[in-house]
Design a protein around this motif. Structure first.
Motif, PDB file in Angstrom:
ATOM      1  N   LEU A  39      26.933 -74.477 -84.509  1.00 20.40           N
ATOM      2  CA  LEU A  39      25.909 -74.510 -85.548  1.00 20.40           C
ATOM      3  C   LEU A  39      26.190 -75.719 -86.420  1.00 20.40           C
ATOM      4  CD1 LEU A  39      23.501 -73.114 -86.935  1.00 20.40           C
ATOM      5  CD2 LEU A  39      25.142 -71.785 -88.238  1.00 20.40           C
ATOM      6  N   ALA A  40      25.290 -76.675 -86.410  1.00 22.90           N
ATOM      7  CA  ALA A  40      25.478 -77.898 -87.173  1.00 22.90           C
ATOM      8  C   ALA A  40      24.315 -78.080 -88.141  1.00 22.90           C
ATOM      9  CB  ALA A  40      25.580 -79.099 -86.239  1.00 22.90           C
ATOM     10  N   PHE A  41      24.611 -78.006 -89.439  1.00 15.78           N
ATOM     11  CA  PHE A  41      23.613 -78.276 -90.469  1.00 15.78           C
ATOM     12  C   PHE A  41      23.658 -79.772 -90.753  1.00 15.78           C
ATOM     13  CE2 PHE A  41      24.961 -73.874 -91.482  1.00 15.78           C
ATOM     14  CZ  PHE A  41      23.744 -73.235 -91.377  1.00 15.78           C
ATOM     15  N   GLU A  42      22.599 -80.482 -90.401  1.00 15.53           N
ATOM     16  CA  GLU A  42      22.575 -81.936 -90.548  1.00 15.53           C
ATOM     17  C   GLU A  42      21.939 -82.395 -91.852  1.00 15.53           C
ATOM     18  OE1 GLU A  42      20.905 -83.648 -86.980  1.00 15.53           O
ATOM     19  OE2 GLU A  42      22.058 -82.254 -85.748  1.00 15.53           O
ATOM     20  N   ARG A  43      20.941 -81.634 -92.328  1.00 13.18           N
ATOM     21  CA  ARG A  43      20.283 -81.978 -93.590  1.00 13.18           C
ATOM     22  C   ARG A  43      19.601 -80.726 -94.120  1.00 13.18           C
ATOM     23  NH1 ARG A  43      18.380 -85.092 -89.730  1.00 13.18           N
ATOM     24  NH2 ARG A  43      19.270 -86.920 -90.679  1.00 13.18           N
ATOM     25  N   PRO A  44      19.350 -80.669 -95.417  1.00 14.10           N
ATOM     26  CA  PRO A  44      18.780 -79.454 -96.017  1.00 14.10           C
ATOM     27  C   PRO A  44      17.272 -79.343 -95.825  1.00 14.10           C
ATOM     28  CG  PRO A  44      19.162 -81.093 -97.712  1.00 14.10           C
ATOM     29  CD  PRO A  44      19.703 -81.672 -96.430  1.00 14.10           C
ATOM     30  N   ILE A  45      16.788 -78.136 -96.052  1.00 11.65           N
ATOM     31  CA  ILE A  45      15.354 -77.861 -96.066  1.00 11.65           C
ATOM     32  C   ILE A  45      15.002 -77.452 -97.492  1.00 11.65           C
ATOM     33  CG2 ILE A  45      13.481 -76.449 -95.145  1.00 11.65           C
ATOM     34  CD1 ILE A  45      15.158 -76.084 -92.600  1.00 11.65           C
ATOM     35  N   GLN A  46      14.027 -78.125 -98.067  1.00 11.50           N
ATOM     36  CA  GLN A  46      13.667 -77.938 -99.462  1.00 11.50           C
ATOM     37  C   GLN A  46      12.752 -76.721 -99.661  1.00 11.50           C
ATOM     38  OE1 GLN A  46      14.974 -80.025-101.824  1.00 11.50           O
ATOM     39  NE2 GLN A  46      16.009 -81.102-100.167  1.00 11.50           N
ATOM     40  N   ILE A  47      12.795 -76.162-100.859  1.00 11.43           N
ATOM     41  CA  ILE A  47      11.829 -75.131-101.246  1.00 11.43           C
ATOM     42  C   ILE A  47      10.427 -75.737-101.105  1.00 11.43           C
ATOM     43  CG2 ILE A  47      10.934 -73.756-103.178  1.00 11.43           C
ATOM     44  CD1 ILE A  47      13.840 -73.659-104.231  1.00 11.43           C
ATOM     45  N   GLY A  48       9.510 -74.994-100.536  1.00  9.06           N
ATOM     46  CA  GLY A  48       8.144 -75.471-100.310  1.00  9.06           C
ATOM     47  C   GLY A  48       7.933 -76.054 -98.934  1.00  9.06           C
ATOM     48  N   SER A  77      24.756 -62.329 -69.681  1.00  9.15           N
ATOM     49  CA  SER A  77      24.614 -63.169 -70.875  1.00  9.15           C
ATOM     50  C   SER A  77      23.465 -64.145 -70.736  1.00  9.15           C
ATOM     51  CB  SER A  77      25.917 -63.930 -71.147  1.00  9.15           C
ATOM     52  OG  SER A  77      26.216 -64.782 -70.059  1.00  9.15           O
ATOM     53  N   VAL A  78      22.935 -64.504 -71.903  1.00 16.49           N
ATOM     54  CA  VAL A  78      21.799 -65.413 -71.995  1.00 16.49           C
ATOM     55  C   VAL A  78      22.160 -66.488 -73.012  1.00 16.49           C
ATOM     56  CG1 VAL A  78      19.347 -65.608 -72.516  1.00 16.49           C
ATOM     57  CG2 VAL A  78      20.232 -63.472 -71.541  1.00 16.49           C
ATOM     58  N   HIS A  79      22.109 -67.743 -72.608  1.00 16.48           N
ATOM     59  CA  HIS A  79      22.452 -68.857 -73.488  1.00 16.48           C
ATOM     60  C   HIS A  79      21.166 -69.487 -74.014  1.00 16.48           C
ATOM     61  CE1 HIS A  79      26.503 -68.385 -72.062  1.00 16.48           C
ATOM     62  NE2 HIS A  79      26.028 -68.375 -70.839  1.00 16.48           N
ATOM     63  N   VAL A  80      21.054 -69.531 -75.331  1.00 16.41           N
ATOM     64  CA  VAL A  80      19.825 -69.977 -75.981  1.00 16.41           C
ATOM     65  C   VAL A  80      20.105 -71.218 -76.824  1.00 16.41           C
ATOM     66  CG1 VAL A  80      17.978 -69.343 -77.592  1.00 16.41           C
ATOM     67  CG2 VAL A  80      18.922 -67.619 -76.028  1.00 16.41           C
ATOM     68  N   ALA A  81      19.328 -72.263 -76.601  1.00 17.66           N
ATOM     69  CA  ALA A  81      19.384 -73.460 -77.436  1.00 17.66           C
ATOM     70  C   ALA A  81      18.446 -73.254 -78.610  1.00 17.66           C
ATOM     71  CB  ALA A  81      18.952 -74.688 -76.633  1.00 17.66           C
ATOM     72  N   LEU A  82      18.891 -73.675 -79.785  1.00 19.42           N
ATOM     73  CA  LEU A  82      18.101 -73.523 -81.003  1.00 19.42           C
ATOM     74  C   LEU A  82      18.079 -74.825 -81.770  1.00 19.42           C
ATOM     75  CD1 LEU A  82      19.920 -70.299 -81.437  1.00 19.42           C
ATOM     76  CD2 LEU A  82      17.492 -70.301 -81.868  1.00 19.42           C
ATOM     77  N   ARG A  83      16.947 -75.064 -82.398  1.00 17.91           N
ATOM     78  CA  ARG A  83      16.799 -76.246 -83.240  1.00 17.91           C
ATOM     79  C   ARG A  83      15.906 -75.860 -84.409  1.00 17.91           C
ATOM     80  NH1 ARG A  83      14.889 -82.029 -80.936  1.00 17.91           N
ATOM     81  NH2 ARG A  83      17.032 -82.011 -80.305  1.00 17.91           N
ATOM     82  N   ALA A  84      16.278 -76.327 -85.599  1.00 18.98           N
ATOM     83  CA  ALA A  84      15.420 -76.140 -86.768  1.00 18.98           C
ATOM     84  C   ALA A  84      15.014 -77.510 -87.281  1.00 18.98           C
ATOM     85  CB  ALA A  84      16.137 -75.352 -87.859  1.00 18.98           C
ATOM     86  N   GLU A 107      11.343 -83.224 -89.408  1.00 28.17           N
ATOM     87  CA  GLU A 107      12.634 -83.894 -89.354  1.00 28.17           C
ATOM     88  C   GLU A 107      13.665 -82.859 -88.936  1.00 28.17           C
ATOM     89  OE1 GLU A 107      15.309 -86.624 -92.361  1.00 28.17           O
ATOM     90  OE2 GLU A 107      14.151 -84.988 -93.227  1.00 28.17           O
ATOM     91  N   LYS A 108      14.451 -83.160 -87.894  1.00 30.42           N
ATOM     92  CA  LYS A 108      15.466 -82.223 -87.417  1.00 30.42           C
ATOM     93  C   LYS A 108      16.508 -81.978 -88.506  1.00 30.42           C
ATOM     94  CE  LYS A 108      18.866 -83.113 -84.560  1.00 30.42           C
ATOM     95  NZ  LYS A 108      19.784 -83.372 -83.478  1.00 30.42           N
TER      96      LYS A 108
END
Length: 145
Positions: free
Chosen positions: A59-68, A84-91, A102-103
């Motif tokens: 889990l790598a937090f690269e930059r914040p997400i702002q309110i709004g 088992s099931v391996h899941v890739a995730l991106r926010a 923006e990732k």
């Protein structure tokens, strides 16, 4: 046999002040919860069974997400074991007015398929039938999880 594309899910969450930490941005714990929920949906769509979180591989937090802003969470199955099931995730941070993204976060979770008694059950093999599915799978396999 389920495909990568069959498991691809995107969900959006509007970031409200009650989701924020003391720095005024999305609390990492809230984002982890959203990642877990969307990842679990992708795992269940693949397995056809209830799936529970077994491990957060990275889990790598690269930059914040702002309110709004909107947190755009994407999940898909990129590999599977016997149960088992391996899941890739991106926010991504998404501006709800313009759609600009923006990732912000990249992650990989492992889920286990279970029966009604909570015992692990087999999952199907993963199929890759499209170029887009192969691109997504390769992106996950090559990521530094």
């Amino acid at each position: 046999m389920p495909t990568v594309h069959d498991t691809h899910i995107q969900n959006r969450f509007l970031v409200h002040p009650n989701h924020a930490n003391s720095n005024g941005v999305l609390h990492g714990g809230n984002l982890m919860k959203w990642l877990d929920e969307v990842g679990g949906m992708a795992a269940m769509r693949f397995a056809g069974e209830t799936c529970v979180t077994a491990q957060i591989n990275s889990l790598a937090f690269e930059r914040p997400i702002q309110i709004g802003d909107t947190a755009l969470v994407e999940a898909y199955v990129y590999d599977a074991g016997q149960t088992s099931v391996h899941v890739a995730l991106r926010a991504q941070r998404e501006n709800p007015r313009t759609g600009e993204t923006e990732k912000t976060t990249e992650s990989s979770f492992t889920f286990v398929a279970i029966d009604d008694d909570g015992s692990p059950v087999p999952v199907p093999d993963l199929s890759v039938e499209t170029d887009e599915g192969e691109r997504l799978r390769q992106r996950a396999l090559e990521a530094d999880y």
